[in-house]
Motif scaffolding. Structure first.
Motif, short mmCIF file in Angstrom:
data_model
loop_
_atom_site.label_atom_id
_atom_site.label_comp_id
_atom_site.label_asym_id
_atom_site.label_seq_id
_atom_site.Cartn_x
_atom_site.Cartn_y
_atom_site.Cartn_z
N ALA B 334 0.83 -1.20 0.00
CA ALA B 334 0.00 0.00 0.00
C ALA B 334 0.87 1.26 0.00
CB ALA B 334 -0.93 0.00 1.20
N ASP B 335 2.00 1.20 0.68
CA ASP B 335 2.88 2.36 0.81
C ASP B 335 4.28 1.81 1.03
OD1 ASP B 335 4.48 4.40 1.68
OD2 ASP B 335 3.32 4.86 3.46
N LYS B 336 5.12 1.94 0.01
CA LYS B 336 6.38 1.19 0.09
C LYS B 336 7.33 1.70 1.16
CE LYS B 336 8.98 3.40 -3.65
NZ LYS B 336 9.77 3.11 -4.84
N LYS B 337 7.05 2.89 1.69
CA LYS B 337 7.91 3.37 2.78
C LYS B 337 7.29 3.12 4.15
CE LYS B 337 10.16 7.11 0.35
NZ LYS B 337 10.31 8.55 0.44
N ASN B 338 6.34 2.21 4.20
CA ASN B 338 5.74 1.89 5.49
C ASN B 338 6.40 0.63 6.03
OD1 ASN B 338 4.06 2.05 7.64
ND2 ASN B 338 2.16 1.68 6.52
N TYR B 339 7.02 0.75 7.20
CA TYR B 339 7.74 -0.40 7.76
C TYR B 339 6.99 -0.91 8.98
CZ TYR B 339 11.37 1.33 4.68
OH TYR B 339 12.07 1.75 3.59
N LEU B 340 6.22 -1.96 8.78
CA LEU B 340 5.37 -2.46 9.87
C LEU B 340 5.98 -3.66 10.58
CD1 LEU B 340 1.90 -2.27 8.07
CD2 LEU B 340 2.75 -0.76 9.86
N LEU B 341 7.09 -4.18 10.04
CA LEU B 341 7.62 -5.46 10.52
C LEU B 341 7.74 -5.51 12.05
CD1 LEU B 341 8.68 -8.20 9.58
CD2 LEU B 341 10.95 -7.22 9.51
N MET B 342 8.43 -4.51 12.61
CA MET B 342 8.68 -4.57 14.05
C MET B 342 7.41 -4.33 14.86
SD MET B 342 11.58 -5.61 14.72
CE MET B 342 12.81 -6.18 13.58
N PHE B 343 6.50 -3.51 14.31
CA PHE B 343 5.23 -3.32 15.03
C PHE B 343 4.45 -4.63 15.04
CE2 PHE B 343 6.17 0.94 13.35
CZ PHE B 343 6.20 1.63 14.54
N ALA B 344 4.54 -5.38 13.95
CA ALA B 344 3.79 -6.63 13.85
C ALA B 344 4.38 -7.70 14.78
CB ALA B 344 3.78 -7.13 12.42
N MET B 345 5.67 -7.57 15.10
CA MET B 345 6.29 -8.57 15.98
C MET B 345 5.68 -8.54 17.38
SD MET B 345 8.21 -10.62 14.56
CE MET B 345 9.05 -11.44 15.92
N GLY B 346 5.18 -7.37 17.81
CA GLY B 346 4.59 -7.25 19.15
C GLY B 346 3.41 -8.20 19.32
N PRO B 347 2.34 -8.01 18.51
CA PRO B 347 1.21 -8.93 18.61
C PRO B 347 1.60 -10.37 18.29
CG PRO B 347 0.74 -7.17 17.04
CD PRO B 347 2.08 -6.89 17.61
N ASN B 348 2.56 -10.54 17.40
CA ASN B 348 3.03 -11.87 17.04
C ASN B 348 3.53 -12.62 18.28
OD1 ASN B 348 5.09 -12.91 14.19
ND2 ASN B 348 3.23 -13.73 15.01
N LEU B 349 4.37 -11.95 19.07
CA LEU B 349 4.92 -12.58 20.28
C LEU B 349 3.84 -12.73 21.34
CD1 LEU B 349 8.23 -10.58 20.33
CD2 LEU B 349 7.92 -12.98 19.71
N ALA B 350 2.97 -11.71 21.45
CA ALA B 350 1.87 -11.81 22.40
C ALA B 350 0.99 -12.99 22.02
CB ALA B 350 1.06 -10.52 22.42
N GLY B 351 0.89 -13.25 20.71
CA GLY B 351 0.09 -14.38 20.23
C GLY B 351 0.63 -15.71 20.73
N VAL B 352 1.96 -15.86 20.72
CA VAL B 352 2.56 -17.10 21.22
C VAL B 352 2.17 -17.31 22.68
CG1 VAL B 352 4.71 -18.31 21.73
CG2 VAL B 352 4.54 -16.87 19.70
N ILE B 353 2.33 -16.25 23.47
CA ILE B 353 1.99 -16.35 24.88
C ILE B 353 0.49 -16.62 25.03
CG2 ILE B 353 1.98 -15.12 27.07
CD1 ILE B 353 4.45 -13.60 26.08
N GLY B 354 -0.31 -15.95 24.22
CA GLY B 354 -1.76 -16.13 24.28
C GLY B 354 -2.16 -17.56 23.99
N THR B 355 -1.51 -18.18 23.01
CA THR B 355 -1.84 -19.57 22.67
C THR B 355 -1.45 -20.51 23.81
OG1 THR B 355 -1.44 -19.04 20.35
CG2 THR B 355 -1.57 -21.36 20.91
N VAL B 356 -0.30 -20.25 24.42
CA VAL B 356 0.11 -21.09 25.54
C VAL B 356 -0.89 -20.96 26.69
CG1 VAL B 356 1.87 -21.44 27.30
CG2 VAL B 356 2.55 -21.01 24.94
N ILE B 357 -1.35 -19.73 26.92
CA ILE B 357 -2.33 -19.53 28.00
C ILE B 357 -3.63 -20.26 27.65
CG2 ILE B 357 -3.77 -17.80 29.15
CD1 ILE B 357 -1.36 -15.90 28.98
N ALA B 358 -4.05 -20.17 26.38
CA ALA B 358 -5.27 -20.87 25.97
C ALA B 358 -5.12 -22.37 26.20
CB ALA B 358 -5.56 -20.59 24.49
N ALA B 359 -3.94 -22.91 25.85
CA ALA B 359 -3.70 -24.34 26.07
C ALA B 359 -3.74 -24.66 27.56
CB ALA B 359 -2.35 -24.74 25.48
#
Lengths: 71, 367
Positions: B334-359
């Motif tokens: 959408a915008d080639k100068k938009n760098y979302l990678l590191m912002f996306a890592m936050g929820p990504n890591l929270a997701g791992v913890i969230g899945t472990v908690i769900a388990a």
């Protein structure tokens, strides 16, 4: 007036995509960073001449480090 | 004559041939397409040998692969060791710099819970439904860990589903992400995150362990190993241990994990009519998780000043770091100068913890 090209995220410098001394236009590729095994291209923030690179291939850079200078 | 009678050929059944072929397909995908090769290669080979007759490889108390499975997975040793390695690989910086993004990782677990109810409604037992739901967390070791304890008969199928969908993240997620966001939203550039001091990074694994284990004691095995690995990394005083758990140990346990998981997929456990449902429901879980993550990001945007790019919500499913890479790619489209990678890592890591908690929650209820 010189403008600095800063790292948008931390990573490793994978390759330099422009030549020192060449003229660049806004949005031209300046260099490629690698973070999380993914290539991320850094683009020129403005038109001008690429004065110098502050990094070399293989360097580890932090977010906001100056990568290159355009004037 | 005894030798002639003992030839495996006579005992091959069509089911074994068919399931063995699935093993071959996985081996092909691993080598040719490089879909999660570190896992699908040993899993595929495990399936293949488990479906050769008269080997007794999975004979309880006797077979070689049974021993790997019993001591490694039934005894709950390997998945936590994988988490030890993952912890040592993980930089929680992106999560700590934008703590509000943790909610997105929690929201994406919506797929796990929704699928749990749907799977139960279509006739799976509660334990089986929970195991199928957890596929939506897109976390292999957690899926295996939970399955081994509450629904071992589904372990092979669920593990293969989880690892296949992880490899397919770049195909499954983008259409959903495009459908739920506008061009304008995808262009949102997020405000720079703060620098996280080292002290915070050291304290995080300790505090997180105490809090999460007190809340959901059943998640302790996975969470404690995950955080110990992370503490090794961030303390910076035990580089040798960090290196070992990141590399050598991780590689060793990956081999035993893969072959044991594959070996559980014998024709009689795998060729059940409901296996196709497991794959279907697992995919459903994954898609719902992607959607709930994005929708929560949009909801949060209604109330906050500095906007979240809703794409990062999709990274709340835990497939690390594939989901974050997909977000970066879509943002850059959408915008080639938009760098979302590191912002996306936050929820990504929270997701791992969230899945472990769900388990952990499922374990508390069903074990």
């Amino acid at each position: 007036m010189a403008e600095e090209v800063c790292a948008p995220l931390s990573g490793k410098v994978l390759s330099l995509a422009a030549e020192v001394g060449s003229s660049v236009e806004e949005d031209d590729e300046i260099l490629v960073l690698e973070a999380l095994k993914m290539e991320t291209v850094v683009y020129a923030p403005c038109d001008g001449r690429l004065k110098e690179f502050k990094v070399k291939v293989g360097d580890q850079v932090e977010e906001d480090d100056v990568l290159a200078v355009i004037e | 004559m005894a030798f002639f009678d003992q030839l495996g050929f006579w005992s091959l059944t069509p089911g074994m041939v068919f399931t063995g072929c699935i093993g071959l397909v996985l081996i092909y995908l691993a080598i040719r397409k490089q879909y999660e090769p570190l896992l699908l290669l040993p899993i595929g080979f495990g399936i293949l040998v488990a479906n050769l007759p008269l080997t007794h490889l999975m004979e309880p108390g006797e077979g070689l692969l049974w021993r790997f499975y019993h001591y490694g997975i039934e005894w709950e040793v390997i998945p936590p060791l994988i988490f030890l390695g993952l912890g040592a690989h993980t930089d929680f910086g992106p999560l700590l710099s934008q703590p509000r993004l943790i909610f997105l990782g929690a929201a994406a677990q919506g797929g796990v819970y929704v699928t749990f109810f749907v799977a139960h409604a279509v006739g799976f037992s509660l334990e089986e439904a929970a195991t199928i739901g957890i596929i939506g967390g897109a976390d292999g070791p957690t899926t295996i860990f939970l399955a081994a304890q509450i629904a071992p008969q589904l372990l092979g199928a669920c593990a293969v589903a989880a690892y296949s969908y992880m490899a397919l993240v770049p195909i499954i997620q983008p259409p959903i992400m495009r459908a739920l966001t506008t061009e304008k939203e995808r262009k949102i550039r997020m405000k720079k995150s703060r620098k996280v001091p080292q002290l915070e990074k050291i304290l995080f694994p300790i505090v997180a362990t105490i809090v999460i284990v007190l809340l959901v004691p059943q998640s302790a095995a996975l969470i404690s190993m995950f955080m110990l690995g992370n503490l090794f990394r961030e303390s910076k005083v035990v580089d040798r241990l960090t290196d070992t758990v990141q590399n050598s140990l991780m590689n060793i346990v990956t081999i035993f994990l893969g072959i044991s998981v594959g070996a559980t997929m014998s024709a009689e456990t795998f060729l059940r009519s409901d296996v196709i449902f497991i794959f279907f429901l697992g995919l459903f879980a994954f898609m719902i998780g992607t959607a709930t993550g994005i929708l929560l990001a949009k909801l949060m945007n209604l109330f906050t000043e500095d906007k979240i790019n809703p794409l990062v919500g999709a990274a709340g499913v835990s497939a690390v770091p594939m989901a974050a890479r997909v977000v970066q790619k879509m943002g850059a489209e959408a915008d080639k100068k938009n760098y979302l990678l590191m912002f996306a890592m936050g929820p990504n890591l929270a997701g791992v913890i969230g899945t472990v908690i769900a388990a952990g929650i499922f374990l508390t209820i069903f074990k």
